[in-house]
Scaffold this motif. Structure first.
Motif, PDB file in Angstrom:
ATOM      1  N   ALA A   7      26.262 103.941   9.982  1.00 58.68           N
ATOM      2  CA  ALA A   7      24.732 103.370   9.981  1.00 58.68           C
ATOM      3  C   ALA A   7      24.293 103.246  11.657  1.00 58.68           C
ATOM      4  O   ALA A   7      25.102 102.811  12.370  1.00 58.68           O
ATOM      5  N   VAL A   8      23.115 103.755  12.058  1.00 57.35           N
ATOM      6  CA  VAL A   8      22.758 103.667  13.435  1.00 57.35           C
ATOM      7  C   VAL A   8      22.295 102.241  13.534  1.00 57.35           C
ATOM      8  O   VAL A   8      21.433 101.766  12.670  1.00 57.35           O
ATOM      9  N   GLY A   9      22.863 101.561  14.539  1.00 55.96           N
ATOM     10  CA  GLY A   9      22.294 100.200  14.818  1.00 55.96           C
ATOM     11  C   GLY A   9      23.434  99.325  14.677  1.00 55.96           C
ATOM     12  O   GLY A   9      24.071  98.953  13.836  1.00 55.96           O
ATOM     13  N   GLN A  10      23.746  98.413  15.898  1.00 53.05           N
ATOM     14  CA  GLN A  10      24.961  97.871  16.092  1.00 53.05           C
ATOM     15  C   GLN A  10      24.487  96.299  15.816  1.00 53.05           C
ATOM     16  O   GLN A  10      25.460  95.520  15.394  1.00 53.05           O
ATOM     17  N   LEU A  31      39.681 100.795  -2.947  1.00 54.18           N
ATOM     18  CA  LEU A  31      38.608 101.360  -2.687  1.00 54.18           C
ATOM     19  C   LEU A  31      37.702 100.379  -1.473  1.00 54.18           C
ATOM     20  O   LEU A  31      36.953  99.595  -1.934  1.00 54.18           O
ATOM     21  N   LYS A  32      38.029 100.698  -0.423  1.00 55.89           N
ATOM     22  CA  LYS A  32      37.434  99.803   0.581  1.00 55.89           C
ATOM     23  C   LYS A  32      35.992 100.198   1.087  1.00 55.89           C
ATOM     24  O   LYS A  32      35.782 101.462   1.148  1.00 55.89           O
ATOM     25  N   LEU A  33      35.428  99.202   1.160  1.00 53.79           N
ATOM     26  CA  LEU A  33      34.055  99.488   1.973  1.00 53.79           C
ATOM     27  C   LEU A  33      34.021  99.304   3.261  1.00 53.79           C
ATOM     28  O   LEU A  33      34.292  98.113   3.596  1.00 53.79           O
ATOM     29  N   GLU A  34      33.789 100.148   4.168  1.00 48.97           N
ATOM     30  CA  GLU A  34      33.844  99.964   5.803  1.00 48.97           C
ATOM     31  C   GLU A  34      32.823 100.373   6.385  1.00 48.97           C
ATOM     32  O   GLU A  34      31.985 101.363   6.134  1.00 48.97           O
ATOM     33  N   LEU A  35      31.990  99.359   7.331  1.00 44.60           N
ATOM     34  CA  LEU A  35      30.918  99.795   8.120  1.00 44.60           C
ATOM     35  C   LEU A  35      31.452 100.270   9.367  1.00 44.60           C
ATOM     36  O   LEU A  35      32.215  99.879  10.277  1.00 44.60           O
ATOM     37  N   LYS A  36      30.722 101.321   9.768  1.00 40.79           N
ATOM     38  CA  LYS A  36      30.885 102.145  10.990  1.00 40.79           C
ATOM     39  C   LYS A  36      29.581 102.079  11.860  1.00 40.79           C
ATOM     40  O   LYS A  36      28.898 102.936  11.350  1.00 40.79           O
ATOM     41  N   ALA A  37      29.007 101.196  12.514  1.00 40.77           N
ATOM     42  CA  ALA A  37      27.884 101.023  13.219  1.00 40.77           C
ATOM     43  C   ALA A  37      27.972 101.724  14.383  1.00 40.77           C
ATOM     44  O   ALA A  37      28.771 101.448  15.239  1.00 40.77           O
ATOM     45  N   VAL A  38      26.979 102.680  14.774  1.00 41.65           N
ATOM     46  CA  VAL A  38      26.990 103.492  15.725  1.00 41.65           C
ATOM     47  C   VAL A  38      25.698 102.999  16.768  1.00 41.65           C
ATOM     48  O   VAL A  38      24.416 102.633  15.943  1.00 41.65           O
ATOM     49  N   LYS A  39      25.696 103.156  17.881  1.00 38.25           N
ATOM     50  CA  LYS A  39      24.520 102.536  18.776  1.00 38.25           C
ATOM     51  C   LYS A  39      23.425 103.552  18.615  1.00 38.25           C
ATOM     52  O   LYS A  39      23.590 104.566  18.558  1.00 38.25           O
ATOM     53  N   ALA A  40      22.261 102.906  18.610  1.00 39.27           N
ATOM     54  CA  ALA A  40      20.913 103.410  18.591  1.00 39.27           C
ATOM     55  C   ALA A  40      20.535 103.953  19.964  1.00 39.27           C
ATOM     56  O   ALA A  40      21.173 103.220  20.802  1.00 39.27           O
ATOM     57  N   GLU A  41      20.044 105.120  20.073  1.00 30.98           N
ATOM     58  CA  GLU A  41      19.568 105.687  21.418  1.00 30.98           C
ATOM     59  C   GLU A  41      18.454 104.640  21.975  1.00 30.98           C
ATOM     60  O   GLU A  41      17.535 104.263  20.982  1.00 30.98           O
ATOM     61  N   THR A  42      18.475 104.362  23.033  1.00 26.21           N
ATOM     62  CA  THR A  42      17.440 103.872  23.701  1.00 26.21           C
ATOM     63  C   THR A  42      16.067 104.471  23.522  1.00 26.21           C
ATOM     64  O   THR A  42      15.997 105.531  24.047  1.00 26.21           O
ATOM     65  N   ALA A  57      24.995 112.914  17.230  1.00 34.19           N
ATOM     66  CA  ALA A  57      26.178 113.355  17.958  1.00 34.19           C
ATOM     67  C   ALA A  57      27.078 112.107  17.642  1.00 34.19           C
ATOM     68  O   ALA A  57      28.125 112.219  17.740  1.00 34.19           O
ATOM     69  N   ARG A  58      26.652 110.795  17.794  1.00 32.75           N
ATOM     70  CA  ARG A  58      27.294 109.396  17.562  1.00 32.75           C
ATOM     71  C   ARG A  58      28.087 109.461  16.096  1.00 32.75           C
ATOM     72  O   ARG A  58      28.982 109.165  15.990  1.00 32.75           O
ATOM     73  N   ILE A  59      26.890 109.716  15.318  1.00 27.83           N
ATOM     74  CA  ILE A  59      27.466 109.803  13.846  1.00 27.83           C
ATOM     75  C   ILE A  59      28.586 110.854  13.491  1.00 27.83           C
ATOM     76  O   ILE A  59      29.672 110.421  12.983  1.00 27.83           O
ATOM     77  N   GLU A  60      28.367 111.846  14.252  1.00 30.08           N
ATOM     78  CA  GLU A  60      29.509 113.184  13.900  1.00 30.08           C
ATOM     79  C   GLU A  60      30.560 112.394  14.429  1.00 30.08           C
ATOM     80  O   GLU A  60      31.587 112.766  13.875  1.00 30.08           O
ATOM     81  N   ALA A  61      30.694 111.793  15.515  1.00 28.50           N
ATOM     82  CA  ALA A  61      31.733 111.380  16.158  1.00 28.50           C
ATOM     83  C   ALA A  61      32.585 110.074  15.295  1.00 28.50           C
ATOM     84  O   ALA A  61      33.802 109.949  15.425  1.00 28.50           O
ATOM     85  N   ALA A  62      31.809 109.752  14.322  1.00 27.68           N
ATOM     86  CA  ALA A  62      32.243 108.574  13.681  1.00 27.68           C
ATOM     87  C   ALA A  62      32.746 109.047  12.452  1.00 27.68           C
ATOM     88  O   ALA A  62      33.442 108.123  11.724  1.00 27.68           O
ATOM     89  N   LEU A  63      32.609 110.325  12.002  1.00 27.69           N
ATOM     90  CA  LEU A  63      32.753 110.496  10.606  1.00 27.69           C
ATOM     91  C   LEU A  63      34.304 111.354  10.600  1.00 27.69           C
ATOM     92  O   LEU A  63      34.535 112.172  11.472  1.00 27.69           O
ATOM     93  N   PRO A  64      35.192 110.978   9.834  1.00 25.61           N
ATOM     94  CA  PRO A  64      36.412 111.514   9.751  1.00 25.61           C
ATOM     95  C   PRO A  64      36.217 112.999   9.265  1.00 25.61           C
ATOM     96  O   PRO A  64      35.416 113.202   8.604  1.00 25.61           O
ATOM     97  N   LYS A  65      37.260 113.979   9.679  1.00 20.96           N
ATOM     98  CA  LYS A  65      37.410 115.197   9.285  1.00 20.96           C
ATOM     99  C   LYS A  65      37.515 115.254   7.645  1.00 20.96           C
ATOM    100  O   LYS A  65      38.208 114.542   7.107  1.00 20.96           O
ATOM    101  N   GLY A  66      36.836 116.248   7.171  1.00 18.40           N
ATOM    102  CA  GLY A  66      36.644 116.571   5.681  1.00 18.40           C
ATOM    103  C   GLY A  66      36.129 115.214   4.673  1.00 18.40           C
ATOM    104  O   GLY A  66      36.461 115.449   3.311  1.00 18.40           O
TER     105      GLY A  66
END
Length: 155
Positions: A7-10, A31-42, A57-66
Motif C-alpha cells: 500500500a502507498v502511504g506509510q 497464511l501470513k498477512l504482511e503489510l509493505k507500506a511504500v512512501k507516497a510521492e510528495t 516504481a516503489r510498488i514494483e520494488a516491494a513486489l517479490p518476483k513471481g
C-alpha cells in the motif's frame, strides 16, 4: 503462503494501524498477512501521471518476483465474502504468494494496473486509505475463516 498488502502511504492513524494489526495477527502461520507500506510521492508541482509513476516504481520494488498481483481498483470485480474465500483457496493452491496492491491518492499507474493478474473492488464507495487497509485485512481474514469452516463468518 504469504498475503502481502502493498500500500502507498506509510503513516496511518493509530486506530487504523491497531485495527489492521488485530486482523493480521489472527492469520495462521501457513497464511501470513504482511503489510509493505511504500512512501507516497510528495505532492506539489508534479502531475498525477508523475506521482503515480513514482509510486508505481516503489510498488514494483516491494513486489517479490513471481507474486500473484491483485490490484485494488474501483472498477475491479465485486466479490462477496464467500466468493473471496473461493479466490483465496485458488491462490493458496497455486503455491505462490499473492500481493494485494492499494495505490496512492491519485490511484495506481495504468502501467502497473496492466500487470495485474486480477483486479478487485472493495466497495462502490471511495474509501480513505486507512479504511481500505482495515477492510481488506478483515475481508481476507473472513475469507480464510470461510475456507476453514471457522464460525467467524455466518450466512
Amino acid at each position: 503462503m504469504r498475503l502481502l498488502l502493498v500500500a502507498v502511504g506509510q503513516r496511518q492513524p493509530a486506530w487504523a494501524d491497531t485495527a489492521y494489526e488485530d486482523f493480521a495477527k489472527r492469520f495462521p502461520p501457513e497464511l501470513k498477512l504482511e503489510l509493505k507500506a511504500v512512501k507516497a510521492e510528495t505532492r506539489g508541482s508534479k502531475t498525477a501521471e508523475q506521482l503515480m509513476a513514482a509510486e508505481a516504481a516503489r510498488i514494483e520494488a516491494a513486489l517479490p518476483k513471481g507474486v500473484r498481483r491483485i490490484v485494488l481498483d474501483e472498477r475491479g470485480e465485486r466479490r462477496t465474502s464467500v466468493q473471496l474465500a473461493e479466490r483465496l483457496k485458488l491462490w493458496m493452491g497455486e503455491g505462490r504468494d499473492a500481493a494485494l496492491i492499494i495505490g496512492g491518492p491519485d490511484g495506481l499507474h495504468p502501467g502497473l494496473k496492466a500487470t495485474a493478474d486480477e483486479t478487485l473492488r472493495l466497495s462502490d464507495l471511495t474509501l480513505p486509505h486507512a479504511f481500505a487497509r482495515v477492510l481488506l485485512a478483515e475481508g481476507l481474514y473472513r475469507a480464510w475463516t470461510v475456507t476453514t469452516g471457522h464460525p467467524y463468518h455466518r450466512e
